[in-house]
Design a protein around this motif. Structure first.
Motif, PDB file in Angstrom:
ATOM      1  N   PRO A 103      70.110  96.157  53.812  1.00  0.00           N
ATOM      2  CA  PRO A 103      71.115  95.137  53.992  1.00  0.00           C
ATOM      3  C   PRO A 103      71.976  95.312  54.713  1.00  0.00           C
ATOM      4  O   PRO A 103      72.924  93.545  55.524  1.00  0.00           O
ATOM      5  CB  PRO A 103      72.415  96.106  52.842  1.00  0.00           C
ATOM      6  CG  PRO A 103      71.255  97.633  51.745  1.00  0.00           C
ATOM      7  CD  PRO A 103      70.662  97.606  52.972  1.00  0.00           C
ATOM      8  N   ARG A 104      71.681  96.425  56.261  1.00  0.00           N
ATOM      9  CA  ARG A 104      72.340  95.461  56.823  1.00  0.00           C
ATOM     10  C   ARG A 104      71.718  94.418  58.137  1.00  0.00           C
ATOM     11  O   ARG A 104      72.322  93.843  58.664  1.00  0.00           O
ATOM     12  CB  ARG A 104      72.196  97.109  58.162  1.00  0.00           C
ATOM     13  CG  ARG A 104      73.365  96.984  58.725  1.00  0.00           C
ATOM     14  CD  ARG A 104      74.017  97.974  59.971  1.00  0.00           C
ATOM     15  NE  ARG A 104      74.447  97.795  60.585  1.00  0.00           N
ATOM     16  CZ  ARG A 104      75.518  98.341  60.736  1.00  0.00           C
ATOM     17  NH1 ARG A 104      76.681  99.507  60.263  1.00  0.00           N
ATOM     18  NH2 ARG A 104      76.701  97.983  62.703  1.00  0.00           N
ATOM     19  N   ALA A 106      70.195  92.363  56.489  1.00  0.00           N
ATOM     20  CA  ALA A 106      70.275  90.561  55.679  1.00  0.00           C
ATOM     21  C   ALA A 106      71.852  90.458  55.941  1.00  0.00           C
ATOM     22  O   ALA A 106      71.755  89.242  56.069  1.00  0.00           O
ATOM     23  CB  ALA A 106      70.558  91.433  54.161  1.00  0.00           C
ATOM     24  N   ALA A 107      72.937  91.162  56.094  1.00  0.00           N
ATOM     25  CA  ALA A 107      74.507  90.194  57.088  1.00  0.00           C
ATOM     26  C   ALA A 107      74.487  89.932  58.233  1.00  0.00           C
ATOM     27  O   ALA A 107      74.744  88.742  57.708  1.00  0.00           O
ATOM     28  CB  ALA A 107      75.374  91.882  56.833  1.00  0.00           C
ATOM     29  N   LEU A 108      73.387  90.824  58.824  1.00  0.00           N
ATOM     30  CA  LEU A 108      72.791  90.211  60.300  1.00  0.00           C
ATOM     31  C   LEU A 108      72.434  89.283  60.379  1.00  0.00           C
ATOM     32  O   LEU A 108      72.699  88.163  61.356  1.00  0.00           O
ATOM     33  CB  LEU A 108      72.649  91.171  61.189  1.00  0.00           C
ATOM     34  CG  LEU A 108      72.603  92.719  61.123  1.00  0.00           C
ATOM     35  CD1 LEU A 108      72.090  93.905  62.100  1.00  0.00           C
ATOM     36  CD2 LEU A 108      73.934  92.558  62.653  1.00  0.00           C
ATOM     37  N   ASP A 110      72.548  86.898  57.709  1.00  0.00           N
ATOM     38  CA  ASP A 110      73.318  85.660  56.724  1.00  0.00           C
ATOM     39  C   ASP A 110      72.602  85.359  55.692  1.00  0.00           C
ATOM     40  O   ASP A 110      73.066  84.606  55.182  1.00  0.00           O
ATOM     41  CB  ASP A 110      74.109  84.957  57.568  1.00  0.00           C
ATOM     42  CG  ASP A 110      75.183  84.532  56.979  1.00  0.00           C
ATOM     43  OD1 ASP A 110      75.846  85.519  56.213  1.00  0.00           O
ATOM     44  OD2 ASP A 110      75.421  83.184  57.044  1.00  0.00           O
ATOM     45  N   VAL A 111      71.829  86.411  54.445  1.00  0.00           N
ATOM     46  CA  VAL A 111      71.278  85.847  53.704  1.00  0.00           C
ATOM     47  C   VAL A 111      71.547  87.000  52.663  1.00  0.00           C
ATOM     48  O   VAL A 111      71.602  88.134  53.220  1.00  0.00           O
ATOM     49  CB  VAL A 111      69.475  85.331  54.560  1.00  0.00           C
ATOM     50  CG1 VAL A 111      69.287  84.221  54.787  1.00  0.00           C
ATOM     51  CG2 VAL A 111      68.642  87.092  54.440  1.00  0.00           C
ATOM     52  N   PRO A 112      71.206  86.909  51.117  1.00  0.00           N
ATOM     53  CA  PRO A 112      71.323  87.510  51.214  1.00  0.00           C
ATOM     54  C   PRO A 112      70.213  88.857  50.309  1.00  0.00           C
ATOM     55  O   PRO A 112      69.243  88.568  51.412  1.00  0.00           O
ATOM     56  CB  PRO A 112      71.131  86.807  49.696  1.00  0.00           C
ATOM     57  CG  PRO A 112      70.523  85.767  49.819  1.00  0.00           C
ATOM     58  CD  PRO A 112      70.935  85.566  50.844  1.00  0.00           C
ATOM     59  N   GLN A 113      70.938  89.508  49.843  1.00  0.00           N
ATOM     60  CA  GLN A 113      69.593  90.907  49.302  1.00  0.00           C
ATOM     61  C   GLN A 113      69.131  90.853  48.170  1.00  0.00           C
ATOM     62  O   GLN A 113      69.745  91.034  47.169  1.00  0.00           O
ATOM     63  CB  GLN A 113      69.394  91.992  50.338  1.00  0.00           C
ATOM     64  CG  GLN A 113      68.247  92.963  49.794  1.00  0.00           C
ATOM     65  CD  GLN A 113      68.603  94.751  50.183  1.00  0.00           C
ATOM     66  OE1 GLN A 113      68.933  94.810  51.746  1.00  0.00           O
ATOM     67  NE2 GLN A 113      68.594  95.038  49.909  1.00  0.00           N
ATOM     68  N   ILE A 114      67.706  90.819  47.708  1.00  0.00           N
ATOM     69  CA  ILE A 114      66.981  91.387  46.248  1.00  0.00           C
ATOM     70  C   ILE A 114      66.460  92.706  46.503  1.00  0.00           C
ATOM     71  O   ILE A 114      65.838  92.863  47.424  1.00  0.00           O
ATOM     72  CB  ILE A 114      65.464  90.665  46.089  1.00  0.00           C
ATOM     73  CG1 ILE A 114      65.848  88.554  46.568  1.00  0.00           C
ATOM     74  CG2 ILE A 114      65.488  90.379  45.191  1.00  0.00           C
ATOM     75  CD1 ILE A 114      66.816  88.281  45.998  1.00  0.00           C
TER      76      ILE A 114
ATOM     77  N   LEU B  96      76.510  89.960  49.503  1.00  0.00           N
ATOM     78  CA  LEU B  96      76.788  89.405  50.204  1.00  0.00           C
ATOM     79  C   LEU B  96      78.734  88.541  51.163  1.00  0.00           C
ATOM     80  O   LEU B  96      79.196  89.038  51.723  1.00  0.00           O
ATOM     81  CB  LEU B  96      76.097  88.981  51.950  1.00  0.00           C
ATOM     82  CG  LEU B  96      76.719  88.106  52.911  1.00  0.00           C
ATOM     83  CD1 LEU B  96      76.693  89.617  54.181  1.00  0.00           C
ATOM     84  CD2 LEU B  96      74.860  87.159  53.342  1.00  0.00           C
ATOM     85  N   ARG B 215      73.262  81.775  46.485  1.00  0.00           N
ATOM     86  CA  ARG B 215      71.400  81.687  47.328  1.00  0.00           C
ATOM     87  C   ARG B 215      70.709  82.216  46.347  1.00  0.00           C
ATOM     88  O   ARG B 215      69.333  81.892  46.688  1.00  0.00           O
ATOM     89  CB  ARG B 215      71.859  81.924  48.445  1.00  0.00           C
ATOM     90  CG  ARG B 215      72.443  81.127  49.353  1.00  0.00           C
ATOM     91  CD  ARG B 215      72.463  81.295  50.583  1.00  0.00           C
ATOM     92  NE  ARG B 215      73.038  82.226  50.850  1.00  0.00           N
ATOM     93  CZ  ARG B 215      73.086  82.483  52.521  1.00  0.00           C
ATOM     94  NH1 ARG B 215      72.577  82.050  53.661  1.00  0.00           N
ATOM     95  NH2 ARG B 215      73.832  84.146  52.753  1.00  0.00           N
TER      96      ARG B 215
END
Ligand SMILES: Cc1cc2nc3c(=O)[nH]c(=O)nc-3n(C[C@H](O)[C@H](O)[C@H](O)COP(=O)(O)OP(=O)(O)OC[C@H]3O[C@@H](n4cnc5c(N)ncnc54)[C@H](O)[C@@H]3O)c2cc1C
Lengths: 322, 249
Positions: A103-104, A106-108, A110-114, B96, B215
């Protein structure tokens, strides 16, 4: 369209975590996948070689840095984010390592995570468990969005060894590594027992065991079966066994061929963790316990009588086989 | 003011067995008992204990959710939180976006610690804590089973797959809670009445300058496959025989 996949390797003490061979299987089910594995370590030679030996790996990216000696998310994430641009998918295992790190990342980016992919529908569409796996969601990520995800390792078989190992390429990043997190210690691995997440057989104990001492009954049966030992949350909370043995929604998700639940009632949070087991056996004195709803073989009775008897029978069977 | 910010999510109570809607659009929550996500309750309990030890002056609870989430924020106030913030959004948000919103609250409130649950037991995503820490450019200590505050740092014991890991993080930092961090207190009746008078501020997404970006599309929700019915055995010997027959021993 082809999938360019980066798997972030989890490792400790120079050994690649078996979860990565399972992530590899997930990655290979993506359409036209080309898979690289990133090994971030202080000295990643041995781990990179193990990753390169997994079937289907195209390339191993070895990122050696003294700060990578321990898996600290705030240090690893900016490096992974810097490796990410050429890839369509960045995957890690749904282990505490992956849940902390991805998740860290993904945030860097700037996208969501599955989280917790259990099946790949297509390059952008995945199935994942929600509500302690009481429901399965199919989710789809918008086009042009890089996919960062964790992989439910219990849902994928490990890939085999490669005929010829992949190339290992040393890379360095210019990522700024924060110094605000310091590693202090980690408990030593208990090498005496098979690892829960890759064990073929598991025998777990619950509150019904009644004490830490009584777990010895379970360990003796485990020895006869070559099984790993697990536990319910109640058994861990009561201090009968160590926390890392907890199986369930908030513990480990396991997928053995044989899972024997002893003195465990079968709360939904526990059942989530064992749904992928091939054969589930329940031993419980309460015939109404919910564990029997999922058990392939149920035995109603007192565990304090059944366990010693089981140990004796298994020992006799072993003696006959020799 | 030494402040702790705690995230509160409203979820179906952990004791309920949720059902998938027949049309596959989601799970049926009508009439289901809703509660504070158990890990968030643990987060709040930890913040309250830190305050009671004198190491914090104020505990602020925050939610990003629909109007009815005020119920859970009121429960949090009854447990002992000083103030509540609800960033109102009727559509469910991706982690997010929740992290981006929490970052705005962090900038406003300037806490030395943000404590969140390690996961919400509805979507089981386990994402928001590390995402917030990344956006805030601060350390994270996830899956905490012990938090010891020192001068400017926290020493945190984490429940990891290998067992227990200890990290020292500089403050401010983001913490996420594991089950064994503490046992949350029960809410006492007089406190419920008192909590009605505590401040609960409702904010809009627009006022924080955040436009959610959907998204990840939820295509459908299905019930899990059911296991075929098992057999009953009467003795340990029959069990061994059955295991042999299935070829698992
Ligand atoms: C947010 C949250 C997360 C959770 N995560 C997890 C998780 O990851 N894993 C997990 O396991 N739980 C988890 N739980 C807890 C879960 O809800 C149950 O409380 C827990 O699994 C119960 O453990 P148990 O079955 O050992 O104990 P109990 O429910 O107390 O069951 C004990 C069983 O032992 C049987 N028994 C007693 N004596 C004997 C005997 N002599 N012989 C045979 N049988 C006997 C009883 O009949 C009973 O069925 C979670 C709960 C919450 C709220």
């Amino acid at each position: 369209m082809s999938s360019k996949v980066l798997i972030v390797a989890e490792h400790a003490d120079g050994r690649l975590n078996p979860a990565i061979a399972k992530c590899m299987r997930c990655a290979r089910t993506l359409p036209d996948a080309q898979v690289s594995v990133a090994v971030l370590a202080a000295d990643g030679g041995a781990v990179a070689a193990q990753a390169a030996a997994l079937e289907g790996v195209a390339e191993v990216l070895r990122v050696d840095h003294p700060a990578n000696a321990h898996p600290i998310a705030s240090i690893l994430a900016p490096q992974v984010a810097q490796l990410a641009p050429p890839f369509t998918h960045v995957l890690g295992p749904t282990t505490t390592f992956g849940k902390d790190l991805m998740p860290r990342v993904a945030a860097l980016l700037d996208v969501p995570q599955i989280s917790d992919i259990m099946a790949v529908v297509n390059a952008r569409c995945f199935r994942r468990p929600i509500y302690a796996a009481n429901a399965i969601a199919t989710v789809e990520v918008a086009a042009d969005t890089k996919i960062v995800a964790t992989v439910r390792t219990a849902s994928f078989e490990a890939v085999a060894a490669a005929a010829t190992p992949a190339a290992v390429r040393a890379v360095s990043t210019t990522a700024q590594l924060p110094t605000y997190t310091r590693f202090v210690s980690v408990s030593a691995p208990h090498a005496d027992r098979p690892d829960l997440q890759s064990a073929r057989r598991i025998i777990s104990g619950g509150r019904g065991l009644g004490s830490a001492d009584n777990f010895a009954l379970l360990y003796r049966v485990a020895d006869k079966l070559g099984a790993a030992v697990g536990a319910s949350r109640a058994a861990v909370d009561a201090g009968y066994v160590r926390n890392e043995l907890q199986v369930g929604q908030t513990g480990k998700i396991v997928a053995p061929e044989l899972y024997i639940a002893v003195g465990i009632s079968g709360a939904i949070q526990h059942l989530t963790g064992i749904k992928d087991a091939r054969t589930i056996v329940a031993i419980n004195k309460d015939g109404e316990a919910p564990i029997f709803e999922v058990a392939d073989i149920g035995l109603v009775g007192d565990l304090f009588e059944i366990l010693p008897e089981l140990e004796r029978l298994l020992a006799a069977r072993q003696a006959r086989a020799q | 003011m030494k402040r702790i910010l705690v995230g509160i999510k409203r979820v179906a109570d952990s004791s309920t067995r949720v059902r998938v809607k027949p049309d596959g659009s989601g799970v049926a929550l009508d009439g289901v008992k809703m509660s504070i996500n158990p890990f968030d309750e643990i987060a709040l309990e930890e913040a309250l204990r830190i305050k009671e030890r004198g190491a914090a002056d104020e505990v602020v609870v925050a939610s990003v959710g629909a109007a009815d989430w005020q119920q859970q924020l009121r429960t949090a106030l009854a447990m002992g939180a000083d103030r509540a913030l609800l960033v109102q959004s009727d559509a469910p948000l991706e982690s997010l976006d929740v992290a981006r919103i929490l970052l705005q609250l962090v900038k406003r409130e300037q806490p030395f610690a943000v404590i969140l649950g390690k996961q919400a037991i509805d979507d089981d995503n386990s994402q928001t804590g590390p995402m917030l820490a990344a956006l805030w450019e601060r350390p994270q200590a996830t899956f905490a089973s012990k938090i010891e505050l020192r001068e400017g740092t926290a020493v945190v014991t984490r429940e990891v797959d290998a067992g227990l890991e200890v990290l020292e993080v500089e403050l401010p930092a983001v913490f996420t809670t594991d089950l064994r961090l503490n046992e949350p207190r029960y809410v006492k009746l007089p406190n419920i009445l008192q909590a009605k008078k505590k401040p609960l501020e409702v904010l809009t997404l627009a006022s924080l300058g955040i436009g959610p970006r959907a998204r990840v599309k939820l295509v459908r929700v299905e019930p899990p496959p059911v296991r075929s019915k098992g057999i009953a055995v009467k003795t340990a010997a029959e069990l061994v025989e059955a295991l042999q027959k299935r070829g698992v021993i």
